[in-house]
Design an enzyme around this catalytic site. Structure first.
Site, PDB file in Angstrom:
ATOM      1  N   GLU A 105      -4.356  -1.807   2.735  1.00 54.23           N
ATOM      2  CA  GLU A 105      -5.103  -0.551   2.645  1.00 54.23           C
ATOM      3  C   GLU A 105      -6.569  -0.766   2.302  1.00 54.23           C
ATOM      4  O   GLU A 105      -7.421   0.028   2.692  1.00 54.23           O
ATOM      5  CB  GLU A 105      -4.447   0.356   1.597  1.00 54.23           C
ATOM      6  CG  GLU A 105      -4.957   1.773   1.595  1.00 54.23           C
ATOM      7  CD  GLU A 105      -4.066   2.706   0.788  1.00 54.23           C
ATOM      8  OE1 GLU A 105      -4.603   3.616   0.150  1.00 54.23           O
ATOM      9  OE2 GLU A 105      -2.833   2.518   0.796  1.00 54.23           O
ATOM     10  N   ASP A 142      -0.669   0.547   0.283  1.00 51.91           N
ATOM     11  CA  ASP A 142      -0.093   0.935  -1.000  1.00 51.91           C
ATOM     12  C   ASP A 142       1.337   1.431  -0.827  1.00 51.91           C
ATOM     13  O   ASP A 142       1.643   2.179   0.123  1.00 51.91           O
ATOM     14  CB  ASP A 142      -0.926   2.034  -1.659  1.00 51.91           C
ATOM     15  CG  ASP A 142      -2.191   1.483  -2.301  1.00 51.91           C
ATOM     16  OD1 ASP A 142      -2.425   0.254  -2.210  1.00 51.91           O
ATOM     17  OD2 ASP A 142      -2.950   2.275  -2.879  1.00 51.91           O
ATOM     18  N   TYR A 199       1.229  -1.634 -10.691  1.00 49.66           N
ATOM     19  CA  TYR A 199       0.819  -0.532  -9.823  1.00 49.66           C
ATOM     20  C   TYR A 199       0.733   0.770 -10.621  1.00 49.66           C
ATOM     21  O   TYR A 199       1.696   1.173 -11.275  1.00 49.66           O
ATOM     22  CB  TYR A 199       1.827  -0.379  -8.686  1.00 49.66           C
ATOM     23  CG  TYR A 199       1.476   0.658  -7.653  1.00 49.66           C
ATOM     24  CD1 TYR A 199       0.478   0.412  -6.710  1.00 49.66           C
ATOM     25  CD2 TYR A 199       2.149   1.876  -7.600  1.00 49.66           C
ATOM     26  CE1 TYR A 199       0.163   1.361  -5.747  1.00 49.66           C
ATOM     27  CE2 TYR A 199       1.836   2.833  -6.644  1.00 49.66           C
ATOM     28  CZ  TYR A 199       0.839   2.560  -5.718  1.00 49.66           C
ATOM     29  OH  TYR A 199       0.525   3.506  -4.762  1.00 49.66           O
TER      30      TYR A 199
END
Length: 608
Positions: free
Chosen positions: A8, A95, A324
């Site tokens: 991304e 992601d 994350y």
């Protein structure tokens, strides 16, 4: 031919390149097996030209037969398309979430990629170290297993476009001046702020009184009158409650308070009727989700929700020192036990390793996991990190360590002192073991005298205290995020941007941490509420649940179709209702980039 890895962001592509020893090229990296390239977030956006550029109320609703996309960054897309032409497989490594899936799928579709049976998904919550990259590449899943995630994201994107473009045009045309943005999640969130402001402004404080006593048995202690009279030798069950002082004391008017004090006038002693001592334990709060992190960072440091998200992303992507961040989970998987032990070693907290497996489902609960586990530190923060990055990291670090500490252990003492026929309640707290509170500072002891049932105590003072009921607190970004989570408005990844949109569009302003609705924001909500609008918190929460179920229940394209049909019907209905309204243009509102509170509300701002 080689395999193309699509990430991304450039920083993530660099992580893959480092792990795979790939060489930097123009817009990508390469080794003997892989091309590694990147998007720049959303390379494509819905092409608004599918709607007539001339706004006309009679042409609404605008419902496109098919959605078209326009390219935002042609240079990087050209690189991706050329690499796809030289690749026989694709690994989607955007992601690991709804928006990441959408970004990758649209790029591949627009590039004409056909080999979906040779398309795979890389999925992880961990920071992309070399070990994580290599492990993830060994455990790829077919991309088709994530089709429903893509359709969930597509339904969100298309429905937001339909609602946004139609209702924004409808309201703006009726208002005849300026753009009045309306959104599926944005507008119900604005309604929460407007309602809270009106509740505060219409609030009328109610006077009430409580009676306090000061007693002595070798040392002084205070007690709060329990209003209800209790028969001799027996106290009513509801007064065993462990609530707040006001809950226990009740609320008296002045006449009642003066009457009770007159009754007790001249009383020199009281009797300790009941002493309850109980050992209690308080465990650390759970690990951070993005929402709880945003709340605490706002309360502790005044960070906006967007600030917290941006800083957390840097800690994850740039420094690789946390996991994350865009997660709504507060738990870890049972498979993460070894990871946690390794992290504790890296953090030089081997002393806590023995507590990891004892933590059980307070920390490791597979049944409460979503796509990603809770936010945890992975290694110390590097020296080059700035002050705000360190502050946020410290919050995450403390919470992570705290869940493996023993509980805070203390003895709570409740004392009931009787004076004539009235009972006074006192409470004390004696720390036994600090446990996890070592990390957050020692709370204050509140030690009562060593009292026993039957003790006679001196009455040193009896007096009433005048108090007033208080209005609800104004929303901060932290408390609004909490409310949005509770009501199912938005997702962890989108709530911050929704609040930013409300500020940018002049519907709310920020003043000393608090959010205030502007006259424009109030006018929008007032008019939408003058009829039975569909843009309600309850409806939006239901939509979010339906979007989530497209993915969770694997409803795929059919789920997308059904959701969109419902949104189309709702939008058409809403437009007909808006056509019957007239919107007042607020001339008194002074505009600035983030907006101003109107002149006639500055006085309430100073008070609030």
């Amino acid at each position: 031919m080689k395999t193309l890895i699509l990430t991304e962001k450039p920083s993530v592509a660099q992580d893959f390149a480092k792990a795979l020893k790939a060489v930097k090229k123009n817009g990508y990296f390469e080794n003997d097996r892989y091309y590694i390239t990147y998007a720049l977030g959303h390379l494509f956006e819905i092409d608004d030209s599918i709607a007539n550029p001339k706004w006309n109320l009679d042409e609404l609703p605008i419902i496109p037969e098919r959605f078209k996309y326009k390219l935002k960054n042609g240079g990087q897309f050209k690189v991706i398309k050329e690499l796809l032409g030289k690749s026989d497989k694709v690994i989607i490594a955007t992601d690991a979430g709804r928006e990441g899936e959408l970004i990758a799928r649209i790029i591949l579709q627009q590039a004409g990629w056909k080999n979906w049976d040779k398309t795979y998904r890389f999925w992880t919550s961990s920071a992309l170290t070399e070990e994580v990259v290599l492990e993830g590449l060994r455990n790829l899943k077919p991309a088709k297993e994530f089709d429903s995630l893509y359709y969930s994201a597509l339904a969100r994107q298309h429905s937001d476009w339909i609602v946004g473009i139609n209702l924004t045009r409808a309201v703006s045309l009726k208002a005849s001046k300026g753009v009045w943005s309306v959104g599926r999640v944005q507008t119900p969130t604005l309604a929460l702020i407007v309602d809270r402001d009106l509740e505060i402004e219409n609030f009328k404080p109610q006077e009430y009184y409580v009676i306090k006593g000061l007693f002595n048995k070798k040392q002084d202690y205070e007690g709060m009158l329990i209003v209800k009279k209790v028969s001799e030798g027996k106290r009513e069950e509801e007064e065993e409650d462990n609530g707040s002082e006001d809950d226990l004391s009740g609320r008296l008017n002045r006449q009642q308070a003066e009457k009770i004090l007159e009754e007790l006038k001249g009383e020199k002693t009281g009797k300790v009727e009941k002493v309850i001592k109980k050992k209690e334990y308080q465990y650390s709060p759970p690990l951070y989700s993005l929402t709880t992190l945003q709340r605490d960072a706002n309360r502790e440091y005044g960070f906006s929700a967007q600030d917290t998200l941006s800083i957390a992303q840097r800690l994850y992507e740039t420094y690789k020192c946390i996991s994350y961040p865009r997660t709504d989970s507060e738990y870890l998987s049972s498979s993460n036990i070894n990871l946690v032990k390794e992290v504790l070693k890296v953090l030089k907290r081997e002393d806590l390793i023995g507590s990891v497996e004892k933590a059980g489902k307070r920390v490791f609960d597979d049944s409460k996991l979503t796509d990603h586990h809770a936010i945890i530190p992975l290694r110390p923060i590097p020296e080059e990190a700035n002050v705000n990055e360190r502050k946020l990291y410290e919050l995450i670090l403390k919470r992570f360590l705290a869940v493996f500490y023993p509980p805070f252990e203390y003895e709570r003492t409740q004392v009931y002192t009787k004076v004539k026929n009235y009972w006074f309640y006192s409470t004390g707290l004696k720390i036994i073991k600090l446990g996890f509170r070592e990390l957050y500072g020692k709370p204050s002891d509140k030690i009562l005298p060593d009292l026993k049932e039957g003790d006679i105590v001196d009455v040193k003072k009896l007096e009433y205290e005048r108090r007033f009921t208080k209005p609800p607190a104004r929303y901060t970004e932290g408390s609004l995020i909490k409310k949005m989570e509770k009501l199912g408005l938005g997702t962890p990844a989108t709530r911050a941007s929704i609040i930013e949109s409300l500020k940018q569009r002049g519907y709310v302003v920020l003043n000393k941490k608090h959010l205030y609705s502007t006259e424009k924001g109030r006018e929008l909500i007032s008019k939408l509420r003058s009829y039975d609008t569909n843009l309600k918190v309850e409806m939006t929460s239901k939509w979010e649940q339906e979007l989530e179920s497209i993915y969770k229940k694997k409803l795929s394209y059919k789920g997308y179709q059904n959701f969109l049909e419902g949104v189309k019907l709702m939008t058409a209905d809403e437009i007909e209702k808006i056509k019957m309204q007239s919107f007042r243009v607020v001339e008194s509102e002074v505009k600035k980039r983030n907006g101003y509170i109107t002149r006639n509300r500055r006085r309430s701002l100073k008070k609030g």
